[in-house]
Design a protein around this motif. Structure first.
Motif, short mmCIF file in Angstrom:
data_model
loop_
_atom_site.label_atom_id
_atom_site.label_comp_id
_atom_site.label_asym_id
_atom_site.label_seq_id
_atom_site.Cartn_x
_atom_site.Cartn_y
_atom_site.Cartn_z
N ASP A 173 -0.71 4.67 -1.61
CA ASP A 173 -2.01 4.75 -0.90
C ASP A 173 -1.69 4.97 0.58
O ASP A 173 -1.76 4.05 1.40
N TYR A 174 -1.35 6.21 0.91
CA TYR A 174 -0.84 6.51 2.25
C TYR A 174 -1.89 6.38 3.34
O TYR A 174 -1.57 5.99 4.47
N ASP A 175 -3.15 6.69 3.03
CA ASP A 175 -4.21 6.50 4.03
C ASP A 175 -4.32 5.03 4.42
O ASP A 175 -4.39 4.68 5.60
N LYS A 176 -4.34 4.16 3.42
CA LYS A 176 -4.44 2.72 3.68
C LYS A 176 -3.17 2.22 4.37
O LYS A 176 -3.24 1.43 5.32
N GLU A 179 2.60 1.75 -3.39
CA GLU A 179 1.64 2.21 -4.40
C GLU A 179 1.12 3.62 -4.14
O GLU A 179 0.31 4.14 -4.91
N SER A 208 4.02 7.84 5.91
CA SER A 208 2.67 8.05 5.35
C SER A 208 2.08 9.36 5.88
O SER A 208 1.51 10.15 5.12
N ALA A 265 0.83 -1.21 0.00
CA ALA A 265 0.00 0.00 0.00
C ALA A 265 0.87 1.26 0.00
O ALA A 265 0.59 2.23 -0.72
#
Length: 707
Positions: free
Chosen positions: A220-223, A218, A249, A215
């Protein structure tokens, strides 16, 4: 009635088993040991079976005991002991019904010790079809895991695929397939597999770690943040890395304050923190005015040859400037402006560098040399170019970077006299380094180049002759070496500190040319007036004088000089004594030769001349018609030094001596030993001829042909 009979039989069987287990005899120890092994009481099994081994067991009982002791060691984690016992078992019981398990267990030792390549080779030698179901599953799993550790992804993937339908390894197989996809960068398939594993047990409990990494990778820092916070306490060893993911993140999401909190914990718990985390912390420290901390934190980041490393250099340079440490600032800022990953950072760094330079900073030459080379590349026709060129050469020499100094000189189209003088010195120093490193051909070229610049420094050019002589001598070109040494003696001053050394070296090169009379004259000069040469060299010169007399058949003079060599340096006197003994032999004083050889052998029992001494001793006995003594010495020689040329000759001479004694059978056996042991040697050829004559005399040439 039938039920009663069955129960009675069972009771009798149990009673029999109990009696057997409790029996004090060997079978009792064997039964108890094997039962304890099956109950995983491995230490108990070892104790029982070890006691059995002390009770004179039969071959079957010993085999069973050895087998279960070895496996118990294995399952106790005593891998080294287990391996030794298992390998001994395989050698001692080649027909054992446990052989397959023993071979598998040896492979398991390699596997548990992370010797995956060796483990894989051992597993591959075991036929899977011969294993039971559980063992076959273990076999396939460990092979697949070993292949994965050896980065043979495709084969590992196929191995884990074959375990997907098994009960014991299904979850692990899916996890490792997911890991392989992760390692290969196929995140889509990795996520699919890693999301399907049971995370309550190992290795599936590590799946969230890799899913979090995916994550984050890719973007997708929130995830990634959510998963990192959740996974922090899943596997303790992954907690610091999850703190890093959470911190970076948060930083990418704009929450720098909380990001720093996580990253500080990560750095405190990690021996080798990642540069990205250090960069965020270092920049935060710089902004908050913690300049010492910022410099310390950002230091490791500068090892990154990328935009982040370039930016770290910039912040370090600016921190030093704020502290008034101009020289350190110059070092950091120069690094930053020479990196061109980020043009804005490069521009800012160059500006700060110029300002610091103007304020009076000073840098060691090695740190600014690239700047001058850049100057010459950008402005080759500048009127300052000659001065910069000389500065470059001088600077390189100051930094002892002579290879670069020479390369810089070679680029100068019209070198000044000062540059040529520097070139001569550079070539001289590089030549001496090459020679010390064993690169004789390169050293010779350097010294010849330095000598060719004799108009710059004649004394240095003359010293080159001495080195040139050494180079030729090492190459076995004795005539060229003699000329170089002679040139040195011709042109060096009478008070030159190296004149006697050159004379000594000239003696050796002439000795190599077999000009023994002239060589002797050189060595005689050394012993008469050694100057600053050590006593060991004087002693060696006496040895060489003795050798020269020896080659001239002046044996008494040779012996006298060997005596002088020995008296001067008795610690290294084995050669002198040996040669003195040889002179006695040449004078047919074989008893005297024996006395000196015995003295030499007792004084220098580890001498490299011992094989030659034994051979000469035996030959002296032969000359004195003491054949029995000669045979004893020959036997001692071939026993102690069978692989030497003297040992080979000793074998042959032993056969000849035995034959002369009439020990025909022993002589024939010894001739055969020479031929069998050294089939391609000259001694074997001679032995073969002698043996053929012996068989011919006996009318047994057919036996010779068969041999």
């Amino acid at each position: 009635m039938k039920r009663m009979t069955i129960l009675s039989a069972m009771a009798a069987t149990v009673a029999g088993m109990t009696a057997q287990v409790n029996a004090p005899e060997i079978d009792g120890y064997l039964s108890r040991g094997t039962l304890m092994y099956r109950d995983q009481n491995y230490q108990g099994a070892i104790d029982q079976l070890t006691q059995l081994k002390r009770m004179s067991p039969d071959s079957h009982q010993a085999e069973e005991a050895d087998f279960y002791i070895a496996l118990s060691r294995l399952y106790r984690g005593e891998l080294s002991e287990a391996r030794q016992l298992l390998e001994a078992f395989v050698g001692d019981y080649p027909s054992s019904s446990h052989m397959l398990t023993a071979l598998m267990s040896i492979a398991d030792c390699d596997f548990y010790e992370s010797e995956y390549e060796q483990a894989l080779a051992r597993y591959n030698a075991i036929p899977e079809s011969a294993l039971d179901l559980a063992a076959a599953e273990d076999y396939r799993y460990r092979k697949a895991y070993s292949l994965m550790k050896l980065d043979d992804w495709d084969a590992a993937m196929n191995g884990f695929a074959s375990l997907r339908s098994t009960k014991r390894y299904s979850n692990a197989a899916r996890f490792y397939q997911g890991y392989i996809y992760y390692a290969q960068g196929d995140y889509s398939k990795a996520k699919e597999l890693l999301s399907s594993v049971n995370t309550s047990t190992a290795p599936g409990n590590r799946a969230d770690y890799y899913l979090t990494q995916i994550a984050f990778t890719e973007g997708d820092y929130d995830k990634a943040l959510s998963m990192a916070r959740k996974a922090m306490n899943t596997v303790a060893e992954f907690t610091p890395e999850m703190q890093r993911i959470a911190g970076e993140s948060l930083y990418n999401l704009g929450d720098e304050a909380e990001a720093v909190t996580y990253l500080e914990k990560y750095v405190a718990a990690t021996n080798d923190p990642k540069p990205s985390a250090l960069y965020i912390l270092g920049v935060s420290q710089y902004k908050s005015g913690d300049l010492d901390e910022a410099v310390s934190t950002l230091g490791p980041v500068t090892a990154c040859d990328d935009a982040m490393g370039q930016s770290a250099y910039l912040y370090i340079g600016q921190a030093y400037l704020k502290q008034g440490n101009v020289n350190s600032a110059l070092l950091a800022l120069e690094k930053a402006y020479r990196m061109d990953y980020d043009k804005k950072v490069q521009e800012t760094a160059f500006y700060n560098y110029a300002v610091a330079k103007m304020e009076g900073g000073r840098t060691p030459f090695g740190s600014s040399v690239t700047m001058f080379e850049d100057f010459l590349r950008r402005y080759p026709d500048s009127r300052y170019a000659p001065s910069v060129q000389e500065y470059l050469v001088t600077g390189y020499m100051t930094d002892n970077n002579y290879e670069k100094a020479l390369a810089s000189i070679e680029r100068i189209k019209r070198p000044s006299s000062a540059i040529l003088t520097a070139k001569q010195r550079v070539l001289y120093i590089l030549g001496s380094r090459d020679l010390a490193a064993g690169n004789v051909s390169q050293a010779l070229k350097r010294f010849q180049g330095a000598k060719a610049l004799s108009s710059q420094n004649k004394a240095m050019a003359t010293e080159c002759d001495l080195w040139i002589g050494d180079c030729y001598y090492r190459q076995g070109k004795y005539t060229e070496a003699s000329k170089a040494y002679s040139d040195y003696l011709r042109y060096s001053g009478a008070n030159s500190s190296n004149r006697m050394l050159a004379t000594y070296d000239l003696g050796y090169s002439r000795f190599g040319e077999k000009r023994y009379s002239e060589a002797r004259q050189n060595f005689e000069k050394v012993v008469k007036q050694p100057g600053n040469l050590g006593q060991d060299i004087v002693a060696d010169s006496y040895n060489r004088i003795g050798d020269c007399h020896y080659y001239a058949s002046a044996f008494s003079e040779a012996a006298a000089n060997y005596d002088k060599a020995y008296s001067l340096n008795p610690e290294a006197g084995d050669y002198a004594l040996f040669q003195k003994a040889m002179m006695r032999g040449l004078a047919r004083d074989y008893k005297g030769k024996l006395e000196i050889i015995d003295d030499m052998m007792s004084r220098y029992p580890t001498s490299g001349l011992m094989p030659s001494a034994l051979l000469e001793k035996a030959e002296s006995y032969v000359a004195l018609n003491r054949a029995d003594d000669a045979v004893k010495v020959y036997r001692d020689l071939v026993k102690r030094y069978p692989t030497t040329s003297q040992g080979r000759n000793g074998y042959l001479q032993l056969a000849i001596t035995l034959m002369s004694q009439g020990n025909r059978r022993q002589a024939i056996d010894t001739y055969k030993e020479v031929i069998s042991s050294y089939p391609t040697s000259e001694e074997a050829r001679v032995a073969s001829d002698d043996l053929k004559r012996i068989y011919a005399d006996d009318g047994n040439l057919d036996d010779y042909a068969k041999f």
